[in-house]
Design a protein around this motif. Structure first.
Motif, PDB file in Angstrom:
ATOM      1  N   ILE A  42     -14.333  -7.901  -1.786  1.00 41.80           N
ATOM      2  CA  ILE A  42     -13.572  -7.250  -0.691  1.00 41.80           C
ATOM      3  C   ILE A  42     -11.788  -6.999  -1.133  1.00 41.80           C
ATOM      4  N   GLY A  43     -11.402  -5.640  -0.305  1.00 37.58           N
ATOM      5  CA  GLY A  43     -10.380  -5.197  -0.788  1.00 37.58           C
ATOM      6  C   GLY A  43      -9.244  -4.861   0.015  1.00 37.58           C
ATOM      7  N   LEU A  44      -8.153  -5.538   0.036  1.00 40.91           N
ATOM      8  CA  LEU A  44      -6.656  -5.830   1.044  1.00 40.91           C
ATOM      9  C   LEU A  44      -5.631  -4.582   0.776  1.00 40.91           C
ATOM     10  N   ALA A  45      -4.822  -3.527   1.655  1.00 38.71           N
ATOM     11  CA  ALA A  45      -4.337  -2.212   1.319  1.00 38.71           C
ATOM     12  C   ALA A  45      -3.265  -2.275   2.288  1.00 38.71           C
ATOM     13  N   PRO A  46      -2.500  -3.327   2.218  1.00 37.71           N
ATOM     14  CA  PRO A  46      -1.083  -3.229   2.971  1.00 37.71           C
ATOM     15  C   PRO A  46      -0.124  -1.499   2.788  1.00 37.71           C
ATOM     16  N   LEU A  47      -0.484  -0.902   3.883  1.00 36.98           N
ATOM     17  CA  LEU A  47      -0.074   0.570   3.492  1.00 36.98           C
ATOM     18  C   LEU A  47       1.698   0.477   4.357  1.00 36.98           C
ATOM     19  N   CYS A  48       2.438   1.116   4.010  1.00 36.01           N
ATOM     20  CA  CYS A  48       3.453   1.275   5.413  1.00 36.01           C
ATOM     21  C   CYS A  48       4.322   2.749   3.604  1.00 36.01           C
ATOM     22  N   GLU A  49       5.233   3.220   4.539  1.00 39.88           N
ATOM     23  CA  GLU A  49       5.969   3.470   3.644  1.00 39.88           C
ATOM     24  C   GLU A  49       7.998   2.999   3.760  1.00 39.88           C
ATOM     25  N   ASN A  50       9.010   3.153   2.806  1.00 41.45           N
ATOM     26  CA  ASN A  50       9.931   2.280   2.280  1.00 41.45           C
ATOM     27  C   ASN A  50      11.019   3.635   2.366  1.00 41.45           C
ATOM     28  N   MET A  51      11.578   3.421   3.890  1.00 44.09           N
ATOM     29  CA  MET A  51      11.933   4.742   4.202  1.00 44.09           C
ATOM     30  C   MET A  51      13.992   3.926   4.697  1.00 44.09           C
TER      31      MET A  51
END
Ligand code: BES
Ligand code: ZN
Ligand code: ZN
Length: 533
Positions: A339-348
């Motif tokens: 299982i692969g889990l990737a929280p994705l976002c920008e830090n702005m």
């Protein structure tokens, strides 16, 4: 009998569609077409042959068996030329010969170093494999510089390492340039070891996928674009399910720490969840990979200095390497569930961004004081690690470009591994000896835990109380507060994120490390009958 290299070259030079070819989608590339061979460039290709240095300092160098066969075919001319044209070839150095044989107008001979090089227990890697990767990469690039579109490569006694060196060595991100380098397709010279060669191609293309995602600009690889690219790579596998979870899902799952980082940006966050079901039973306990997916890390309100900030487009390297490892595992059809889990976002930075001193609540209820908004990776991972505990995992392994302190500690020599499990450590370590993409064990002492739990307003501070001291270790201690599983490893990959010239078979740029080690680790786990549950 037709000698292997003398067979219908035209057909062998056609670029094949490899399963993991990255860059533009294959359909798009086919439409644009690779750069065509120019008139008069000749139909035949290049040949890369290895040569060992002599055991004693003088004495003749020794060809590989492919080199010997070619030399016999040209009546010993290659050996003669090598003897007269300079000192013996040093490891990784190349020498080119033209016109020796009509099928191979250009033959590059590359130095492989000592013949019996094996595992070097000071260096913690298999030196023979590393020598082959480096030599073959140099040879293939030499051919590429000559604008010869196809090259046959000597397996040098280890076709997997030779394929890895060729495919990694030729990779370059030139997606957005009008003038592109010629696409060179490396092929195995001869027919022996073709399975090992193909395996090497798949491993290397896995790493190249991670390099591609990391190198691409942050306005091209936003959270949603990242997820779509991975979904596209996995579309053809019937035993893979990809879930692209939107912001509402993240909120429903009470991932308050992750959301607090994401809310500073105009780009919506994504929680990417991949299920690869390669195991004998779909309900076999999976290996769970978690990857930090900050598609751009400006630092937020604790803004980073502008010089070098562009490199923070690769702050999704954890997500890129774990997702690429799963794509590779699927291409290899590894017999285990992942299982692969990737929280994705920008830090702005913005009016909605986290402010220093804000307190947020993670999925497990723990409160976190955000003392520095640039320590955002651990906030995303806190929630993703809590969620990873839902799957009765055999092991949880996270990868993250987490701290500049990791780079200070080890540089690009090895990924830092913080783990509560010696069983897990052994598997990662043994995998890395084979891949040459090394790991080094780091401490998870209570000493560091005290520095993140001593916090004025909340259960935890997102930076250690002594700020810079042992920064990679306090970050790991912070993550440990979100782990109850007995086999967990945190891989801090900040130091190995990019390559200048340290790894000779990677060009300058984002490195995609340690994708091959993650794949090899998963392959080993799939062979380990030891039930850890
Ligand atoms: N993404 C960075 C870490 C990083 C630095 C990765 C250099 C690759 C190369 C991370 O989010 C970060 O900024 N960490 C801070 C933590 C500090 C504020 C406690 C750091 O390392 O300076
Ligand atoms: Zn940061
Ligand atoms: Zn970061």
């Amino acid at each position: 009998m037709l000698l292997p290299w003398a067979r219908g070259l035209g057909a062998r030079c056609l670029s094949r569609q490899l399963p993991l070819a990255c860059g533009a989608p294959l359909r798009e590339r086919a439409a644009r077409g690779p750069r065509r061979r120019r008139e008069g460039e000749g139909a035949a290709g290049g040949l890369v042959l290895g040569i060992y240095s002599s055991e004693k300092d003088e004495g003749p160098a020794q060809f590989t068996s492919a080199g010997d066969a070619f030399d016999r075919l040209v009546s010993g001319k290659l050996r003669e030329l090598l003897a007269v044209c300079g000192p013996p070839l040093k490891k990784g150095k190349t020498r080119i010969f033209h016109g020796l044989h009509q099928d191979f107008p250009s033959v590059v001979v590359v130095g492989l170093g000592k013949k019996n090089a094996g595992v070097n227990d000071q260096e913690n890697w298999d030196e023979g494999k590393e020598n082959i990767r480096a030599a073959v990469a140099a040879g293939c690039r030499h051919i590429q510089d000559l604008e010869i579109p196809c090259v046959e490569v000597d397996p040098c006694g280890d076709a997997q390492a030779a394929a890895e060196g060729s495919v990694l060595g030729l990779h370059e991100y030139n997606e957005l340039k009008q003038k592109k380098k010629l696409v060179v397709t490396p092929q195995l010279h001869g027919s022996a070891e073709s399975e090992a060669w193909q395996k090497g191609v798949i491993y290397a293309e896995g790493q190249n996928l991670a390099r591609y995602l990391m190198e691409a600009p942050a306005n091209y690889i936003t959270p949603i674009k990242f997820a779509e690219q991975i979904e596209q790579k996995l579309r053809s596998f019937s035993n893979v399910k990809v879930h692209i979870r939107p912001e509402s899902w993240i909120a429903t799952h009470q991932m308050g720490a992750f959301l607090s980082v994401a809310k500073g940006s105009a780009e919506p966050p994504i929680f990417l969840e991949i299920h690869y079901l390669g195991g004998a039973n779909t309900n076999d306990s999976p290996l769970v990979f978690v990857g930090k997916g900050v598609t751009f890390d400006s630092g937020g309100i604790s803004l980073k200095p502008s010089s070098g900030m562009d490199a923070m487009r690769a702050d999704m390297g954890g997500a890129a390497t774990i997702c690429s490892a799963i794509v590779t595992a699927a291409a290899l059809n590894l017999p285990l569930n992942i299982i692969g889990l990737a929280p994705l976002c920008e830090n702005m930075p913005s009016g909605k961004a986290n402010k220093p001193g804000d307190v947020v609540r993670a999925k497990n209820g723990k409160t976190i004081q955000v003392d520095n908004t640039d320590a955002e990776g651990r906030l995303l991972l806190a929630d993703a690690l809590c969620y990873a505990h839902n799957f009765n995992a055999r092991a949880i392994v996270n990868a993250a470009t987490l701290t500049g302190a990791m780079d200070v500690a080890l540089g690009s020599a090895a990924t830092g591994v913080f783990t509560n499990s010696s069983w897990l450590w052994t598997h990662l370590y043994e995998a890395s000896i084979l891949t040459g993409d090394r790991v080094w064990r780091m401490p998870l002492f209570e000493h560091y835990t005290k520095q993140v739990t001593d916090c004025p307003l909340a259960d935890l501070s997102n930076i250690g109380k002594y700020s810079r001291a042992g920064g990679a270790c306090t970050a790991a201690a912070f993550l440990k507060e979100f782990v109850t599983a007995s086999h967990w490893a945190h891989l801090d990959i900040a130091g190995v994120m990019s390559n200048k010239d340290e790894v000779p078979y990677l060009r300058k740029g984002m490195a995609g490390r340690p994708t091959r080690t993650l794949v090899e680790f998963a392959a080993r786990l799939s062979q380990d009958s030891h039930n850890t549950k």
